[in-house]
Write a protein that holds these residues in place. Structure first.
Motif, PDB file in Angstrom:
ATOM      1  N   CYS A   1       2.823   5.388  38.689  1.00  0.00           N
ATOM      2  CA  CYS A   1       3.688   4.405  38.039  1.00  0.00           C
ATOM      3  C   CYS A   1       5.027   5.079  37.750  1.00  0.00           C
ATOM      4  O   CYS A   1       5.077   6.116  37.081  1.00  0.00           O
ATOM      5  N   SER A   2       6.130   4.515  38.272  1.00  0.00           N
ATOM      6  CA  SER A   2       7.467   5.084  38.083  1.00  0.00           C
ATOM      7  C   SER A   2       8.382   4.029  37.491  1.00  0.00           C
ATOM      8  O   SER A   2       8.354   2.869  37.916  1.00  0.00           O
ATOM      9  N   ALA A   3       9.214   4.426  36.523  1.00  0.00           N
ATOM     10  CA  ALA A   3      10.118   3.478  35.872  1.00  0.00           C
ATOM     11  C   ALA A   3      11.472   4.117  35.613  1.00  0.00           C
ATOM     12  O   ALA A   3      11.566   5.316  35.326  1.00  0.00           O
ATOM     13  N   ILE A   4      12.534   3.301  35.719  1.00  0.00           N
ATOM     14  CA  ILE A   4      13.904   3.748  35.455  1.00  0.00           C
ATOM     15  C   ILE A   4      14.619   2.670  34.659  1.00  0.00           C
ATOM     16  O   ILE A   4      14.575   1.480  35.006  1.00  0.00           O
ATOM     17  N   THR A   5      15.297   3.076  33.585  1.00  0.00           N
ATOM     18  CA  THR A   5      16.191   2.207  32.825  1.00  0.00           C
ATOM     19  C   THR A   5      17.428   3.028  32.462  1.00  0.00           C
ATOM     20  O   THR A   5      17.436   4.251  32.651  1.00  0.00           O
ATOM     21  N   PRO A   6      18.495   2.397  31.933  1.00  0.00           N
ATOM     22  CA  PRO A   6      19.656   3.188  31.488  1.00  0.00           C
ATOM     23  C   PRO A   6      19.312   4.194  30.393  1.00  0.00           C
ATOM     24  O   PRO A   6      20.057   5.155  30.171  1.00  0.00           O
ATOM     25  N   ASP A   7      18.153   3.998  29.734  1.00  0.00           N
ATOM     26  CA  ASP A   7      17.774   4.875  28.624  1.00  0.00           C
ATOM     27  C   ASP A   7      16.805   5.980  29.018  1.00  0.00           C
ATOM     28  O   ASP A   7      16.471   6.832  28.190  1.00  0.00           O
ATOM     29  N   GLY A   8      16.347   5.978  30.272  1.00  0.00           N
ATOM     30  CA  GLY A   8      15.427   7.043  30.664  1.00  0.00           C
ATOM     31  C   GLY A   8      14.681   6.719  31.931  1.00  0.00           C
ATOM     32  O   GLY A   8      14.830   5.653  32.519  1.00  0.00           O
ATOM     33  N   ARG A   9      13.872   7.673  32.359  1.00  0.00           N
ATOM     34  CA  ARG A   9      13.022   7.503  33.526  1.00  0.00           C
ATOM     35  C   ARG A   9      11.746   8.289  33.313  1.00  0.00           C
ATOM     36  O   ARG A   9      11.710   9.252  32.539  1.00  0.00           O
ATOM     37  N   GLY A  10      10.690   7.872  34.005  1.00  0.00           N
ATOM     38  CA  GLY A  10       9.425   8.582  33.846  1.00  0.00           C
ATOM     39  C   GLY A  10       8.428   8.222  34.926  1.00  0.00           C
ATOM     40  O   GLY A  10       8.597   7.247  35.658  1.00  0.00           O
ATOM     41  N   GLU A  11       7.376   9.043  35.029  1.00  0.00           N
ATOM     42  CA  GLU A  11       6.296   8.827  35.977  1.00  0.00           C
ATOM     43  C   GLU A  11       4.967   9.143  35.296  1.00  0.00           C
ATOM     44  O   GLU A  11       4.897  10.020  34.434  1.00  0.00           O
ATOM     45  N   SER A  12       3.944   8.424  35.675  1.00  0.00           N
ATOM     46  CA  SER A  12       2.587   8.736  35.230  1.00  0.00           C
ATOM     47  C   SER A  12       1.628   8.417  36.366  1.00  0.00           C
ATOM     48  O   SER A  12       1.920   7.584  37.225  1.00  0.00           O
ATOM     49  N   THR A  13       0.487   9.088  36.404  1.00  0.00           N
ATOM     50  CA  THR A  13      -0.480   8.883  37.481  1.00  0.00           C
ATOM     51  C   THR A  13      -1.865   8.609  36.910  1.00  0.00           C
ATOM     52  O   THR A  13      -2.205   9.056  35.810  1.00  0.00           O
ATOM     53  N   ILE A  14      -2.647   7.876  37.683  1.00  0.00           N
ATOM     54  CA  ILE A  14      -4.027   7.596  37.311  1.00  0.00           C
ATOM     55  C   ILE A  14      -4.857   7.554  38.584  1.00  0.00           C
ATOM     56  O   ILE A  14      -4.409   7.040  39.615  1.00  0.00           O
ATOM     57  N   LYS A  15      -6.044   8.127  38.529  1.00  0.00           N
ATOM     58  CA  LYS A  15      -6.915   8.195  39.712  1.00  0.00           C
ATOM     59  C   LYS A  15      -8.082   7.230  39.541  1.00  0.00           C
ATOM     60  O   LYS A  15      -8.782   7.263  38.527  1.00  0.00           O
ATOM     61  N   ILE A  16      -8.274   6.358  40.531  1.00  0.00           N
ATOM     62  CA  ILE A  16      -9.410   5.436  40.516  1.00  0.00           C
ATOM     63  C   ILE A  16     -10.529   6.014  41.371  1.00  0.00           C
ATOM     64  O   ILE A  16     -10.335   6.325  42.544  1.00  0.00           O
ATOM     65  N   ILE A  17     -11.697   6.161  40.758  1.00  0.00           N
ATOM     66  CA  ILE A  17     -12.901   6.542  41.470  1.00  0.00           C
ATOM     67  C   ILE A  17     -13.817   5.316  41.479  1.00  0.00           C
ATOM     68  O   ILE A  17     -14.182   4.801  40.425  1.00  0.00           O
ATOM     69  N   VAL A  18     -14.156   4.841  42.666  1.00  0.00           N
ATOM     70  CA  VAL A  18     -15.007   3.661  42.787  1.00  0.00           C
ATOM     71  C   VAL A  18     -16.457   4.121  42.889  1.00  0.00           C
ATOM     72  O   VAL A  18     -16.819   4.882  43.791  1.00  0.00           O
ATOM     73  N   GLU A  19     -17.273   3.667  41.938  1.00  0.00           N
ATOM     74  CA  GLU A  19     -18.676   4.056  41.930  1.00  0.00           C
ATOM     75  C   GLU A  19     -19.382   3.527  43.175  1.00  0.00           C
ATOM     76  O   GLU A  19     -18.955   2.561  43.792  1.00  0.00           O
TER      77      GLU A  19
END
Length: 261
Positions: free
Chosen positions: A134-152
């Motif tokens: 997940c990546s986001a940009i605004t005039p006030d900042g930017r950031g990234e985060s990740t998540i891993k899906i494991i399907v049972e």
């Protein structure tokens, strides 16, 4: 030609890595991939996206034929777009979306003002097992985060109570299609009750795959909790995991890098 390298600090001899958050999901259920940034306060001047990356297990192999055969197979999946969801100019931008996610993903716009860009993924399948960024940009900042899906490896459909021939029973219906399904029933104490159940074909496809309708007669207690679990017993139809195989290291141990063709 791609070079990837790992460097260690010669003074501290420490290496650092960040593992993505892990989310485990049963197939054919809906899941929410969480993403939150404090600098996001609304949709104005906001750009954000969700992208996927394959999960790879990496290890060395002795057999070069196995190595090259794998990479030919892996390159086949490179034709798919990595884009799962995109938003900018105050609207969704899905022209370049991976076709696997068409009509299956959404973001609640009412939660964006609270900094939440969480993605709802419907009807999870084994092909959805991946790392999502997940990546986001605004005039006030930017950031990234990740998540891993494991399907049972198993489906756990909803259990319903019913009456058959004036007898209380528990039933479940598979959402997935199976070639050789195995249905297991358990109670709250995780006792296996499968010997007291029956399985019928609900719907069959031309290729031999079918959905099942399972009935538990124990006798069933309406105040008890029952779990219906369905697995595919044919290994050829179980979930596919990507395993990246490297040829045996051809460089001295001091050179900590791999060469990919």
């Amino acid at each position: 030609m791609l070079w990837s390298s790992v460097f260690t600090n010669p003074i501290s001899s420490l290496t650092f890595s960040v593992s993505p958050e892990e989310l485990r999901a049963h197939p054919f259920t809906d899941v929410t991939l969480s993403c939150h940034f404090s600098f996001v306060e609304g949709t104005e001047n906001l750009e954000f996206s969700w992208e996927r990356e394959d999960i790879t297990e990496e290890y060395e192999v002795e057999n070069d034929e196995e190595y090259y055969r794998f990479f030919r197979h892996y390159d086949f999946f490179a034709i798919y777009s990595k884009l799962v969801y995109q938003f900018h100019n105050n609207t969704e931008q899905l022209e370049d979306q991976n076709s696997l996610y068409e009509g299956r993903v959404s973001v609640d716009r009412t939660e964006i003002s609270e900094g939440s860009l969480s993605l709802l993924l419907r009807n999870v399948d084994f092909m959805d097992e991946a790392i999502y960024k997940c990546s986001a940009i605004t005039p006030d900042g930017r950031g990234e985060s990740t998540i891993k899906i494991i399907v049972e490896d198993s489906e756990m459909p909803q259990v319903r109570f019913d009456k058959i021939d004036d007898e209380d029973v528990a039933t479940c219906v598979s959402k997935g299609w199976y070639l050789t399904p195995n249905v297991t029933w358990m109670d709250r104490a995780e006792r296996d009750l499968s010997n007291h159940s029956t399985v019928e074909v609900l719907e069959e496809q031309i290729n031999g795959f079918y959905r099942v309708f399972a009935v538990l007669r124990y006798p069933v207690k309406l105040n008890e909790k029952y779990v219906c679990q369905i697995t595919e017993t044919d290994v050829n139809n179980q979930p596919f995991r990507v395993i990246r195989k490297y040829p045996k290291r051809k460089y001295p141990q001091g050179y900590d890098f791999y060469l990919e063709i």
